[in-house]
Design a protein around this motif. Structure first.
Motif, PDB file in Angstrom:
ATOM      1  N   UNK A 181       0.915  -1.209  -0.074  1.00  0.00           N
ATOM      2  CA  UNK A 181       0.016  -0.058   0.007  1.00  0.00           C
ATOM      3  C   UNK A 181       0.704   1.290  -0.212  1.00  0.00           C
ATOM      4  N   UNK A 182       2.024   1.142   0.419  1.00  0.00           N
ATOM      5  CA  UNK A 182       2.992   2.218   0.436  1.00  0.00           C
ATOM      6  C   UNK A 182       4.307   1.782  -0.329  1.00  0.00           C
ATOM      7  N   UNK A 183       4.356   1.592  -1.725  1.00  0.00           N
ATOM      8  CA  UNK A 183       5.630   0.904  -2.399  1.00  0.00           C
ATOM      9  C   UNK A 183       6.671   1.686  -2.322  1.00  0.00           C
ATOM     10  N   UNK A 184       6.548   3.028  -2.237  1.00  0.00           N
ATOM     11  CA  UNK A 184       7.647   3.710  -2.438  1.00  0.00           C
ATOM     12  C   UNK A 184       8.828   3.677  -0.930  1.00  0.00           C
ATOM     13  N   UNK A 185       8.304   3.048   0.040  1.00  0.00           N
ATOM     14  CA  UNK A 185       9.033   3.012   1.368  1.00  0.00           C
ATOM     15  C   UNK A 185       9.624   1.774   1.292  1.00  0.00           C
ATOM     16  N   UNK A 186      10.912   1.559   1.537  1.00  0.00           N
ATOM     17  CA  UNK A 186      11.629   0.195   1.278  1.00  0.00           C
ATOM     18  C   UNK A 186      12.139  -0.078   2.916  1.00  0.00           C
ATOM     19  N   UNK A 187      12.201  -1.143   3.171  1.00  0.00           N
ATOM     20  CA  UNK A 187      12.940  -1.624   4.428  1.00  0.00           C
ATOM     21  C   UNK A 187      13.807  -2.732   4.265  1.00  0.00           C
ATOM     22  N   UNK A 188      14.694  -2.875   5.254  1.00  0.00           N
ATOM     23  CA  UNK A 188      15.945  -3.789   5.168  1.00  0.00           C
ATOM     24  C   UNK A 188      15.572  -5.107   5.520  1.00  0.00           C
TER      25      UNK A 188
END
Length: 418
Positions: A58-65
């Motif tokens: 839903x928020x594809x612009x935010x990436x996580x490690x």
């Protein structure tokens, strides 16, 4: 209880215990067998997939490690694998769905573009073509003509008849000297008539007819529209009093607000094409005469003034016109339909059609826009197919699977590859 009965109960309990143990062992074997087979398949047949990052669909612009629960939604983060990025990335749309959506494709073409600026203009009076009618000497209004503000008059149209006592006395003296035969005195008397403010036409009329014209008409010096009219029957006039203001209609101004980013492409004296809703199918020519030096702080626009001939009086102040101004020379460029461009505010994206009914969002750099075509400076190649309608649904679907997120994460992806 007898000894025989006790022996029978002990045998039954032993049999039950052995059966339970055997059943448990059998169940364990049945469960362990498939699990072991699946483990072997997972470790032997399928290679380990490399994870680039995790994201919330839903928020594809935010990436996580690392994976875990999304801080935005009550759902688990989804991994993005390295083998999902590349030629196979994109959104697959079934041909039947494409037909139901009414999706249209357009080809990226190379063509010549003639940059133009479109603007809405309003017709205004030419403020350089104005005449102010004033009383040149004190007098009395003897008669007014049927005039009113807004009337269109020709040059020389009378507004009022005025009695000017000073002019009557000067004319009497002039006629007396005219009969004396002294030319120097006659010229001095004629000069006195001019100094009283008497028009040359009235002086010539007095000299020609040989009689005094005490009542003289006040007329408009130019043709045009009466904007103000202050003369009334019986009023007393003083020297310098304004009686009327007349604005010429031979030419009119078209004033348009042009964005300051485009105003630098406009030159003085360049030709402008104007179209009016009142005259459909006709195009009229004008000329840029001024780019006013002050910008509108609210709209960030500059006023461009165009002068246009109005010999037939077809253009009325207050009318609106659509202007087309040339903004440079024709140059070859890659173009797509303007409707194919998705402007998000952060980037400009087009949806490119790939093989296998797949579609890929591509970030592009835009150039000028002419009509319904937009120049593409970077991001596309000639001959590619782009989606011209229905692209917003594809863009939404691409966002859900993380395709658009790669536009921001392209650099991170390249760095993560071996």
């Amino acid at each position: 209880m007898t000894t025989q009965t006790l022996k029978i109960l002990a045998a039954v309990l032993a049999t039950a215990t052995v059966g339970a143990a055997g059943g448990y062992w059998l169940a364990q074997q049945r469960m362990a067998g498939p699990a072991a087979d699946l483990s072997a398949v997972a470790t032997g047949a399928a290679p380990e997939r490399k994870t680039l990052y995790w994201y919330d669909p839903m928020v594809p612009d935010q990436h996580f490690d690392k994976g875990g629960k999304s801080p935005f939604m009550d759902m688990q983060l989804v991994p993005k694998y390295a083998d999902e990025v590349g030629a196979t990335a994109g959104v697959r749309i079934d041909p039947g769905v494409r037909q139901n959506l009414g999706m249209r494709l357009a080809k990226v073409e190379r063509a010549s573009m003639s940059p133009t600026i479109s603007a809405v203009a309003s017709v205004q009076f030419n403020e350089r073509d104005v005449a102010v009618v004033q009383a040149r000497s004190g007098g009395f209004v003897e008669r007014v003509y049927a005039r009113a503000p807004g009337d269109v008059v020709v040059a020389g149209a009378p507004l009022a008849d005025v009695l000017v006592p000073e002019w009557a006395a000067a004319q009497t003296e002039f006629l007396a000297l005219a009969n004396s035969g002294d030319r120097s005195l006659l010229e001095a008397a004629r000069q006195r008539l001019r100094l009283t403010g008497m028009p040359e036409g009235l002086i010539a009329l007095v000299e020609k007819t040989g009689r005094v014209h005490a009542v003289t008409p006040i007329a408009t010096p130019i043709a045009g529209v009466i904007q103000t009219l202050e003369v009334r029957m019986g009023m007393t006039l003083s020297a310098g009093m304004t009686l009327a203001r007349v604005n010429g209609l031979a030419t009119v101004w078209l004033e348009a607000a042009v964005p300051e980013a485009q105003a630098g492409q406009i030159n003085l004296a360049q030709t402008v094409a104007a179209r009016f809703a009142a005259y459909p199918g006709e195009a009229f020519k004008g000329k840029v005469i001024a780019i006013l030096p002050e910008a509108n702080a609210d709209s960030r626009t500059l006023r461009v003034r165009v002068e246009m001939s109005n010999a037939k009086g077809r253009f009325k102040p207050g009318m609106f016109a659509q202007l087309q101004l040339a903004a440079g020379e024709s140059t070859p460029a890659l173009i797509v339909p303007s409707e194919a461009v998705i402007r998000t505010g952060k980037r400009n994206v087009v949806i490119v059609a790939l093989d296998g009914n797949r579609f890929q969002p591509v970030e592009v750099e835009l150039g000028s826009e002419v009509g319904d075509k937009t120049e593409i400076r970077r991001g596309l190649l000639a001959g590619q197919q782009v989606v011209a309608s229905g692209q917003f649904l594809i863009d939404s679907e691409a966002s859900l699977i993380g395709a658009v997120a790669r536009l921001d994460g392209a650099a991170a992806i390249e760095g993560a590859r071996p």
